[in-house]
Design a protein around this motif. Structure first.
Motif, short mmCIF file in Angstrom:
data_model
loop_
_atom_site.label_atom_id
_atom_site.label_comp_id
_atom_site.label_asym_id
_atom_site.label_seq_id
_atom_site.Cartn_x
_atom_site.Cartn_y
_atom_site.Cartn_z
N ASN A 11 0.54 -0.77 0.17
CA ASN A 11 -0.02 0.30 0.27
C ASN A 11 0.59 1.18 0.18
N LEU A 33 6.82 0.49 11.29
CA LEU A 33 5.28 -0.12 11.93
C LEU A 33 5.65 -0.96 13.03
N GLN A 38 2.97 4.54 14.42
CA GLN A 38 1.05 4.46 13.09
C GLN A 38 0.05 4.53 14.40
N SER A 47 -3.95 10.32 10.01
CA SER A 47 -4.29 8.85 9.94
C SER A 47 -5.52 8.16 11.24
N ASN A 49 -7.13 5.34 11.27
CA ASN A 49 -7.44 4.13 11.13
C ASN A 49 -6.01 3.58 11.90
N LYS A 51 -3.26 3.58 9.96
CA LYS A 51 -2.25 2.46 9.16
C LYS A 51 -1.70 3.46 8.36
N ASP A 237 -3.34 -5.32 10.63
CA ASP A 237 -2.20 -5.17 9.95
C ASP A 237 -2.42 -3.76 9.66
N PRO A 238 -1.48 -3.05 9.66
CA PRO A 238 -1.19 -1.94 9.14
C PRO A 238 -0.51 -1.73 8.13
N ARG A 239 -0.89 -2.56 7.52
CA ARG A 239 -0.27 -1.58 6.49
C ARG A 239 -1.15 -1.98 5.35
#
Length: 239
Positions: A11, A33, A38, A47, A49, A51, A237-239
């Motif tokens: 991403n 990360l 994050q 951000s 969320n 991520k 998953d933060p990606r």
């Protein structure tokens, strides 16, 4: 100037592709990360969320105060509209571009991410999950392969739809996928990989789903995948 909050995940690489293709002034702000950056309040203000990627445009087109954006698909559309590049002018083609961009955001990315997680990062094998997500990614690869028959790129011309999809096809080995039986998809990957901007964006980048990737530490695993359920900003998953 635009600040791009970035890590070299599929991403994150979508946005790197766009910036490398243009001369849009920007600054990379790397987000570690594995250390949980994050989740920092300053990042969550940009951000919500928790991520990556995210960005702040300090010179938005409306002349107003700095504009924060999250969600990679929304960011690609914003940049395409801001620069007038990589988004077709023809209304029908523009709509097609949005459809394929949303297809990636809603299907290809989430399913590929799950396949990669269960194949490379799960603490123990979960055969049903591996089978389920690997098969769905194979189906989605087939959808894109059929779309690319007779086309150099998803819309015929290179666009943000290609930038959104490419990083999730480039990691195909780690997702249990082969491209030899999909000539249209393989040719598309080769064409994008050969672009100078792609080579710059991917310089030094290692796939998060590579089979030979060093195992993450228990501390990193806890940060990435084992956050307390009470902390909604840190789930997933933060990606």
């Amino acid at each position: 100037m635009i600040d791009l909050y970035y890590a070299a995940t599929p991403n994150g690489l979508k946005l790197r592709l766009f910036f490398e293709e243009t001369d849009l002034p920007h600054r990379l702000v790397r987000v570690d990360l594995g250390k949980g950056e994050q989740r920092a309040p300053a990042f969550l203000a940009i951000s919500p969320n928790g991520k990556i990627p995210a960005m702040v445009d300090h010179a938005p087109a409306d002349g107003g105060p700095p504009l924060a954006l999250f969600e990679s698909g929304a960011m690609l559309l914003y940049l395409a509209e801001k620069t007038g590049r990589f988004l077709p002018r023809d209304p029908r083609l523009r709509l097609e571009c949005r459809q394929w961009l949303f297809w990636q955001m809603a299907g290809l990315g989430p399913m590929a991410g799950q396949a990669g997680h269960f194949r490379a990062h799960a603490p123990e094998p979960v055969p049903y999950a591996i089978h389920r997500y690997t098969n769905e990614v194979e189906r989605l690869y087939g959808v894109l392969d059929r779309r690319l028959e007779g086309r150099d790129f998803i819309l015929g011309e290179y666009s943000v739809a290609d930038m959104a999809c490419y990083p999730w096809i480039a990691v195909h080995d780690g997702l249990g996928q082969q491209l030899d039986a999909r000539p249209a998809l393989k040719g598309w990957v080769d064409r994008i990989a050969a672009r100078p901007a792609t080579q710059c964006a991917y310089e030094g980048v290692e796939s998060h789903y590579a089979k030979n990737r060093p195992a993450m530490s228990e501390a990193e695993r806890r940060v990435l995948f084992g956050a307390p359920a009470t902390d909604s900003s840190a789930e997933g998953d933060p990606r």
